[in-house]
Design a protein around this motif. Structure first.
Motif, mmCIF file in Angstrom:
data_model
loop_
_atom_site.group_PDB
_atom_site.id
_atom_site.type_symbol
_atom_site.label_atom_id
_atom_site.label_comp_id
_atom_site.label_asym_id
_atom_site.label_seq_id
_atom_site.Cartn_x
_atom_site.Cartn_y
_atom_site.Cartn_z
ATOM 1 N N ARG A 179 55.626 68.957 48.149
ATOM 2 C CA ARG A 179 55.076 68.158 49.252
ATOM 3 C C ARG A 179 55.258 66.651 49.062
ATOM 4 O O ARG A 179 54.723 65.859 49.830
ATOM 5 N N LEU A 180 56.025 66.230 48.065
ATOM 6 C CA LEU A 180 56.159 64.802 47.755
ATOM 7 C C LEU A 180 57.355 64.143 48.434
ATOM 8 O O LEU A 180 57.464 62.920 48.448
ATOM 9 N N ASP A 181 58.255 64.929 48.970
ATOM 10 C CA ASP A 181 59.441 64.356 49.612
ATOM 11 C C ASP A 181 60.060 65.426 50.515
ATOM 12 O O ASP A 181 59.611 66.569 50.535
ATOM 13 N N ILE A 182 61.100 65.012 51.243
ATOM 14 C CA ILE A 182 61.809 65.967 52.102
ATOM 15 C C ILE A 182 62.634 66.929 51.247
ATOM 16 O O ILE A 182 62.939 66.653 50.082
ATOM 17 N N ASP A 183 62.973 68.047 51.834
ATOM 18 C CA ASP A 183 63.855 69.009 51.191
ATOM 19 C C ASP A 183 65.295 68.573 51.471
ATOM 20 O O ASP A 183 65.756 68.637 52.616
ATOM 21 N N PRO A 184 66.031 68.127 50.444
ATOM 22 C CA PRO A 184 67.387 67.606 50.690
ATOM 23 C C PRO A 184 68.365 68.654 51.184
ATOM 24 O O PRO A 184 69.427 68.314 51.701
ATOM 25 N N TYR A 273 47.358 57.425 50.375
ATOM 26 C CA TYR A 273 46.371 58.433 50.735
ATOM 27 C C TYR A 273 47.023 59.792 50.939
ATOM 28 O O TYR A 273 46.527 60.830 50.469
ATOM 29 N N TRP A 274 48.171 59.798 51.629
ATOM 30 C CA TRP A 274 48.803 61.054 52.010
ATOM 31 C C TRP A 274 49.392 61.816 50.825
ATOM 32 O O TRP A 274 49.597 63.022 50.907
ATOM 33 N N PHE A 275 49.656 61.091 49.744
ATOM 34 C CA PHE A 275 50.203 61.750 48.549
ATOM 35 C C PHE A 275 49.169 61.865 47.429
ATOM 36 O O PHE A 275 49.508 62.194 46.299
ATOM 37 N N LEU A 280 46.967 66.568 49.014
ATOM 38 C CA LEU A 280 48.001 67.563 48.731
ATOM 39 C C LEU A 280 47.421 68.871 48.214
ATOM 40 O O LEU A 280 47.965 69.946 48.465
ATOM 41 N N HIS A 281 46.305 68.777 47.483
ATOM 42 C CA HIS A 281 45.695 69.967 46.903
ATOM 43 C C HIS A 281 44.183 69.935 47.160
ATOM 44 O O HIS A 281 43.390 69.797 46.221
ATOM 45 N N PRO A 282 43.783 70.034 48.414
ATOM 46 C CA PRO A 282 42.351 69.923 48.735
ATOM 47 C C PRO A 282 41.544 71.078 48.139
ATOM 48 O O PRO A 282 41.986 72.223 48.128
ATOM 49 N N LYS A 283 40.387 70.720 47.628
ATOM 50 C CA LYS A 283 39.495 71.737 47.093
ATOM 51 C C LYS A 283 38.613 72.288 48.213
ATOM 52 O O LYS A 283 38.154 71.530 49.074
ATOM 53 N N PRO A 284 38.383 73.579 48.211
ATOM 54 C CA PRO A 284 37.511 74.133 49.264
ATOM 55 C C PRO A 284 36.095 73.586 49.123
ATOM 56 O O PRO A 284 35.615 73.357 48.006
#
Length: 315
Positions: A179-184, A273-275, A280-284
């Motif tokens: 989730r840190l960058d686009i898939d090349p 914030y977005w990274f 990226l890995h929110p806790k329930p």
């Protein structure tokens, strides 16, 4: 912005977009079954989505937008033809290819530019709005007033898709597994060209993309970069990008959103914030939140009742 639309916007951004992006990939059906009639449609407790979701054609009224993107409806909506020279509509069973005529015209222009500037055969169009707008059964908090559209990040094939393909084909994931960058392997410079073409449209106020896509656009854009300020990071949006246009000129019943800041939004601080791990890995949550009650007609602009009860426009 008035307090009420601001509250709705916050709810839209945080509580719903995860589900919306997943819904964008859900398969449809070639033979959708009609919904059963509602015993008492005038019951004030009935969810507005139950009422608007049963309308298969627009209201036979002049085109007018009522309310906010996540809190309103549209009269006199126009349908985007399901096939065009450079576009095809996906998930026809949802009946969400309706919008303000300005949005329909914009999508047609974007499709032509995607063909001319990016070399795509055309674009695949996802959800716009329901025939009379309003809340939807699934997938979106916005898209209620005919001013929002989802464009797949998968180029249109160089042929007409079958009805079955339109219901079952999935868009291509553009974001890397971490989730840190686009898939090349999937992202190309042509994707930038299509998003840039949309952002350069004067009526477009915002374009929502995954933060990894925003990061790639910031890194790869050359020349005039002013258009980047319209492209906003948002949860999900890794298979498609979301176009939002301004309230049409003279549409006094339409509640506007403020223009985004003029900065490119490309600094490390803008994207931090977005990274972050929390995003990226929110806790329930320790205590699951109570489901929010569905929106009722009383919570929509009063004019939406007339839109709902108007005769069907001729198809």
């Amino acid at each position: 912005m008035t307090p009420r639309p601001f509250l709705i916007l916050i709810i839209t951004l945080i509580a719903v977009v995860h589900a919306a992006d997943a819904w964008a990939q859900d398969k449809g059906t070639v033979n959708p079954k009609p919904l059963p009639p509602i015993a008492d449609p005038d019951d004030p407790k009935i969810a507005a989505k139950e009422l608007f979701g049963r309308k298969v054609l627009p209201a036979a009224m002049p085109t007018r937008v009522f309310g906010f993107y996540a809190h309103g409806c549209i009269a006199g909506a126009e349908g985007l033809p399901i096939n065009g020279d450079n576009w095809q509509v996906m998930r026809l069973s949802r009946n969400r290819y309706w919008g303000h005529p300005d949005l329909v015209a914009l999508i047609k222009r974007l499709a032509a530019r995607a063909h001319r500037d990016a070399g795509w055969p055309g674009i695949l169009v996802g959800d716009m709005s329901q025939p009379r707008g309003g809340p939807m059964f699934t997938g979106h908090a916005s898209h209620q007033v005919g001013l929002d559209a989802d464009i797949w990040l998968t180029p249109m094939p160089n042929r007409q898709l079958s009805r079955n393909e339109r219901e079952e084909m999935s868009a291509v994931m553009m974001v890397r597994g971490d989730r840190l960058d686009i898939d090349p392997h999937n992202w190309t410079p042509t994707h930038l060209a299509v998003i840039r073409a949309a952002a350069l449209e004067p009526s477009v106020q915002r374009i929502f993309v995954n933060a990894a896509i925003k990061k790639a656009l910031c890194r790869e854009a050359r020349g005039d970069r002013h258009w980047l300020h319209k492209v906003r990071p948002m949860y999900g949006h890794d298979y498609h990008f979301h176009i939002r246009i301004r309230c049409p000129p003279g549409a006094g019943e339409c509640e506007s959103q403020p223009d985004p800041n003029e900065g490119e939004g490309c600094s490390t601080g803008d994207l931090a914030y977005w990274f972050s791990d929390a995003v990226l890995h929110p806790k329930p949550p320790k205590v699951p939140p109570k489901p929010k009650p569905p929106m009722t007609m009383a919570e929509l602009p009063p004019a939406c009742k007339a839109v709902l009860h108007a005769p069907d426009a001729k198809h």
